[in-house]
Design an enzyme around this catalytic site. Structure first.
Site, PDB file in Angstrom:
ATOM      1  N   ASP A 392       0.822  -1.221   0.000  1.00  0.00           N
ATOM      2  CA  ASP A 392       0.000   0.000   0.000  1.00  0.00           C
ATOM      3  C   ASP A 392       0.852   1.267   0.000  1.00  0.00           C
ATOM      4  O   ASP A 392       0.492   2.259  -0.640  1.00  0.00           O
ATOM      5  CB  ASP A 392      -0.904   0.039   1.248  1.00  0.00           C
ATOM      6  CG  ASP A 392      -1.909  -1.098   1.256  1.00  0.00           C
ATOM      7  OD1 ASP A 392      -2.139  -1.687   0.190  1.00  0.00           O
ATOM      8  OD2 ASP A 392      -2.441  -1.400   2.334  1.00  0.00           O
TER       9      ASP A 392
HETATM   10  P1  NAP Z   1       0.875  -4.041   3.117  1.00  0.00           P
HETATM   11  O1  NAP Z   1       0.257  -3.076   2.192  1.00  0.00           O
HETATM   12  O2  NAP Z   1       0.022  -4.649   4.145  1.00  0.00           O
HETATM   13  O3  NAP Z   1       1.533  -5.182   2.213  1.00  0.00           O
HETATM   14  C1  NAP Z   1       2.327  -6.152   2.785  1.00  0.00           C
HETATM   15  C2  NAP Z   1       2.748  -7.091   1.672  1.00  0.00           C
HETATM   16  O4  NAP Z   1       3.709  -7.969   2.255  1.00  0.00           O
HETATM   17  C3  NAP Z   1       1.628  -7.954   1.156  1.00  0.00           C
HETATM   18  O5  NAP Z   1       1.194  -7.497  -0.110  1.00  0.00           O
HETATM   19  C4  NAP Z   1       2.219  -9.357   1.111  1.00  0.00           C
HETATM   20  O6  NAP Z   1       2.145  -9.866  -0.213  1.00  0.00           O
HETATM   21  C5  NAP Z   1       3.681  -9.157   1.491  1.00  0.00           C
HETATM   22  N1  NAP Z   1       4.211 -10.210   2.337  1.00  0.00           N
HETATM   23  C6  NAP Z   1       3.632 -10.813   3.397  1.00  0.00           C
HETATM   24  N2  NAP Z   1       4.428 -11.755   3.895  1.00  0.00           N
HETATM   25  C7  NAP Z   1       5.558 -11.747   3.148  1.00  0.00           C
HETATM   26  C8  NAP Z   1       6.769 -12.483   3.175  1.00  0.00           C
HETATM   27  N3  NAP Z   1       6.981 -13.450   4.065  1.00  0.00           N
HETATM   28  N4  NAP Z   1       7.707 -12.206   2.260  1.00  0.00           N
HETATM   29  C9  NAP Z   1       7.499 -11.231   1.317  1.00  0.00           C
HETATM   30  N5  NAP Z   1       6.378 -10.512   1.248  1.00  0.00           N
HETATM   31  C10 NAP Z   1       5.414 -10.757   2.156  1.00  0.00           C
HETATM   32  O7  NAP Z   1       2.133  -3.429   3.860  1.00  0.00           O
HETATM   33  P2  NAP Z   1       2.719  -1.948   3.859  1.00  0.00           P
HETATM   34  O8  NAP Z   1       3.055  -1.513   2.474  1.00  0.00           O
HETATM   35  O9  NAP Z   1       3.775  -1.974   4.905  1.00  0.00           O
HETATM   36  O10 NAP Z   1       1.512  -1.046   4.307  1.00  0.00           O
HETATM   37  C11 NAP Z   1       1.011  -1.062   5.620  1.00  0.00           C
HETATM   38  C12 NAP Z   1      -0.495  -1.084   5.567  1.00  0.00           C
HETATM   39  O11 NAP Z   1      -0.978  -1.452   6.855  1.00  0.00           O
HETATM   40  C13 NAP Z   1      -1.064   0.271   5.231  1.00  0.00           C
HETATM   41  O12 NAP Z   1      -2.244   0.118   4.494  1.00  0.00           O
HETATM   42  C14 NAP Z   1      -1.335   0.845   6.626  1.00  0.00           C
HETATM   43  O13 NAP Z   1      -2.320   1.856   6.619  1.00  0.00           O
HETATM   44  C15 NAP Z   1      -1.812  -0.401   7.345  1.00  0.00           C
HETATM   45  N6  NAP Z   1      -1.655  -0.374   8.805  1.00  0.00           N
HETATM   46  C16 NAP Z   1      -0.584   0.260   9.336  1.00  0.00           C
HETATM   47  C17 NAP Z   1      -0.443   0.300  10.705  1.00  0.00           C
HETATM   48  C18 NAP Z   1       0.698   1.098  11.291  1.00  0.00           C
HETATM   49  O14 NAP Z   1       0.530   1.659  12.370  1.00  0.00           O
HETATM   50  N7  NAP Z   1       1.835   1.120  10.629  1.00  0.00           N
HETATM   51  C19 NAP Z   1      -1.360  -0.363  11.545  1.00  0.00           C
HETATM   52  C20 NAP Z   1      -2.426  -1.057  10.949  1.00  0.00           C
HETATM   53  C21 NAP Z   1      -2.552  -1.042   9.558  1.00  0.00           C
HETATM   54  P3  NAP Z   1       2.181 -11.447  -0.489  1.00  0.00           P
HETATM   55  O15 NAP Z   1       1.088 -12.033   0.341  1.00  0.00           O
HETATM   56  O16 NAP Z   1       1.963 -11.554  -1.947  1.00  0.00           O
HETATM   57  O17 NAP Z   1       3.528 -11.924  -0.071  1.00  0.00           O
END
Ligand code: NAP
Length: 475
Positions: A392
Site C-alpha cells: 500500500d
Molecule cells: P501491506 O500493504 O500490508 O503489504 C504487505 C505485503 O507484504 C503484502 O502485499 C504481502 O504480499 C507481502 N508479504 C507478506 N508476507 C511476506 C513475506 N513473508 N515475504 C514477502 N512478502 C510478504 O504493507 P505496507 O506496504 O507496509 O503497508 C502497511 C499497511 O498497513 C497500510 O495500508 C497501513 O495503513 C496499514 N496499517 C498500518 C499500521 C501502522 O501503524 N503502521 C497499523 C495497521 C494497519 P504477499 O502475500 O503476496 O507476499
C-alpha cells in the site's frame, strides 16, 4: 504529616517525573527501550506509594498479591510469546484493559461509595464509565479486526450505522444526565451497555488502512478514561498519568492522520479507507495483465552495477523476519561502493515506528533511515529500488487515481526510480485489499518469494559475482 503520607507524596512526584521522562525517551528509537523501563518504574513506584499510604488489612494485601501475581504472569507470558507482527493487536488489547480498569473503578465507586458524593465526582463517574466502556469494546473490536476474526459488516458502510450510533449516543446522554440523581441505579447500567455498544458501533465500520488511526485514538481514550477515574477516586497521580497518555495518544493520532492525509472526522464518520476489504491482506491476484517477473539472479546483476540503492521495507519484511539478511545484503552493496538507504513510510507495517524498530534490531545505522518527505525527491536519481514486502505504501494510485480508496494518502514515490524490484510471495493485495499499479509499470519487475529467502538468494548471487571482495571504485 505522617511518614507514610510523606512517602506517598514523594513517590507520586517521582512517578510523574519518571513518566514524563519515559514519554520523552519514547520519541527516539535509541532511547525507547530504556524509556519504557522508566515508565514501568514510574508505575511501580506509584503503586507502592499508594499501597503504603493505605492502612490495608491482611486480607486486602492477599487480594492485591494474588491480582498482581496473575496480572504479572499474564504480562510476562504475553510479552514473551507475542511476535512483533502481532504488536498492534496486543496494543489494542492493552488499551482495552486500560479502558476496562477505569470502567470497573467508576462502576464500583458508583455502586458502593457514591452516597453523598459531590457533582464533580458524579460527573467524573459518568465520563469514566462512558469513555472506559467505549475504549474497552472498541479496542476488542479493533483487535478482532486486526486479527482477521471480525469482518466489516455491509450495513456499517451505509447510513444505517449513523442512525444506530446517534441513537446509542442519545441513550448515553440521557443516562449520563440521570446518573447523578441515582448513581447506583438503572442509569448506570444503561450508560454501561449503551457506551459499550457505541464503542462497537463506531469501530466496526472502520477498516482497511485506517486502523492505525483507530488504535492510536483508542490509546488516547484509555488515557482520558484513566484521568476521569483519577477524579473519581481522588488520585492526582492517575489524573496526571491519564492526561499524559491521553495527550500523547492524541498527538500520535494527529501524526497518523497527517501521514495518511485523512482528517479524523473522515476516519470516524466517513467511509473506510480501503473499503470493507479483509483486514490483514488477502486480495485478488487476478486483474493484472502486464506483469514482468525476474529471478534473484537477474535482480543481483542490476544491484551489482547500481550506485544508489533504496530499500523500501514493509509489513512483509516483518513477517519474513528478514531484517538481518537485509542488513547483510546492504553491507555487501556498500562494500561494492553503492550508496544505500532505507525509505520509511510512517504507516508501513502494522504499528507506528514498526519499520524503525525492525531495522534497529538488525543494527541498521539510524542515519540511513530516511523519512518519506526526505527520500521522495531522491527517487528520480535512484538506480535500483527494492520493495520488500511493502504494498500500500508504494501504490502510485494514491497520487493519481481519484477512484482509489488510497487516493490522497502520501506514498513513497518509488515509481520515479530507474528500476524497481518488488519482492513478495504473490500478486496478493496488501492491507487495504486493493490492486497496485506499481506492479505493472515498465520499470518494475516482481521477484516472487518469501522476503528472507529472496534476500538470502541475492546475497549468495552477489557473492558469486565477486561483490564484496572487490575494492570499491573511487568516485
Ligand atoms: P501491506 O500493504 O500490508 O503489504 C504487505 C505485503 O507484504 C503484502 O502485499 C504481502 O504480499 C507481502 N508479504 C507478506 N508476507 C511476506 C513475506 N513473508 N515475504 C514477502 N512478502 C510478504 O504493507 P505496507 O506496504 O507496509 O503497508 C502497511 C499497511 O498497513 C497500510 O495500508 C497501513 O495503513 C496499514 N496499517 C498500518 C499500521 C501502522 O501503524 N503502521 C497499523 C495497521 C494497519 P504477499 O502475500 O503476496 O507476499
Amino acid at each position: 504529616m505522617s511518614t507514610a503520607t510523606l512517602f506517598s507524596y514523594a513517590s507520586d512526584l517521582g512517578a510523574v517525573l519518571l513518566l514524563a521522562l519515559g514519554l520523552k525517551g519514547l520519541s527516539k528509537v535509541r532511547s525507547a527501550r530504556s524509556a519504557n523501563g522508566l515508565a514501568a518504574l514510574a508505575m511501580g513506584l506509584a503503586v507502592v506509594g499508594l499501597l503504603i499510604q493505605q492502612s490495608l488489612s491482611l486480607e486486602a494485601w492477599l487480594w492485591i498479591g494474588v491480582g498482581t501475581a496473575i496480572g504479572g504472569l499474564a504480562g510476562v507470558i504475553t510479552a514473551q510469546r507475542v511476535p512483533m507482527t502481532a504488536m498492534p493487536e496486543t496494543v489494542a488489547l492493552f488499551n482495552g484493559c486500560g479502558g476496562m480498569a477505569s470502567l470497573l473503578v467508576a462502576v464500583a465507586v458508583a455502586l458502593f461509595q457514591s452516597s453523598g458524593a459531590d457533582l464533580v465526582a458524579l460527573i467524573s463517574i459518568v465520563i469514566s464509565v462512558f469513555v472506559g466502556a467505549i475504549t474497552f469494546s472498541g479496542s476488542v473490536v479493533a483487535m478482532g479486526k486486526l486479527q482477521g476474526w471480525i469482518a466489516t459488516p455491509g450495513w456499517t458502510q451505509s447510513q444505517l450505522r449513523h442512525a444506530v450510533n446517534i441513537s446509542l449516543a442519545v441513550a448515553c446522554l440521557v443516562a449520563g444526565i440521570g446518573l447523578p440523581s441515582d448513581p447506583a441505579g438503572l442509569p448506570l447500567w444503561i450508560l454501561v451497555v449503551a457506551s459499550s455498544l457505541l464503542g462497537i458501533g463506531v469501530t466496526l465500520p472502520i477498516g482497511g488502512a485506517d486502523m492505525p488511526v483507530v488504535i492510536s485514538l483508542l490509546n488516547s481514550y484509555s488515557g482520558v478514561a484513566a484521568a476521569a477515574a483519577g477524579f473519581v477516586v481522588g488520585s492526582q497521580l492517575l489524573i496526571v498519568a491519564g492526561a499524559m497518555v491521553g495527550a500523547a495518544g492524541l498527538i500520535l493520532t494527529q501524526v497518523m492522520c497527517t501521514a495518511m492525509n485523512r482528517s479524523l472526522v473522515s476516519v470516524l464518520f466517513g467511509g473506510a479507507l480501503g473499503g470493507a476489504a479483509p483486514v490483514g491482506g488477502g486480495g485478488d491476484e487476478a486483474g493484472y495483465t502486464r506483469i514482468t517477473s525476474c529471478s534473484p539472479e537477474e535482480c543481483a546483476m542490476a544491484l551489482e552495477t547500481a550506485e544508489r540503492v533504496v530499500f523500501v521495507p514493509g509489513y512483509g519484511l516483518a513477517v519474513a523476519q528478514a531484517q538481518h539478511t537485509l542488513r547483510e545484503l546492504a553491507k555487501l552493496l556498500e562494500a561494492n561502493g553503492a550508496e544505500v538507504s532505507y525509505a520509511i513510510h510512517p504507516v508501513a507495517g502494522r504499528m507506528p515506528g514498526h519499520m524503525n524498530v525492525l531495522l534497529a534490531e538488525a543494527d541498521v545505522p539510524y542515519e540511513q533511515l530516511l523519512e518519506m518527505d526526505t527520500i521522495n525527491p531522491d527517487f528520480p536519481r535512484t538506480d535500483v529500488v527494492i520493495v520488500l514486502g511493502a504494498n500500500d505504501v508504494v501504490n502510485p494510485d494514491a497520487k493519481s487515481d481519484p477512484t482509489s480508496p488510497l487516493f490522497g494518502m502520501p506514498v513513497l514515490e518509488v515509481d520515479q526510480a530507474r528500476q524497481v524490484f518488488v519482492v513478495k510471495r504473490s500478486l496478493g493485495a496488501g492491507y487495504a485489499g486493493i490492486k497496485n499499479a506499481l506492479f505493472e509499470l515498465p520499470q518494475t519487475a516482481m521477484v516472487f518469494g518469501d522476503a528472507k529467502a529472496v534476500l538470502a538468494g541475492l546475497v549468495s548471487e552477489l557473492r558469486e559475482l565477486g561483490v564484496g571482495k572487490k575494492t570499491p571504485t573511487a568516485v
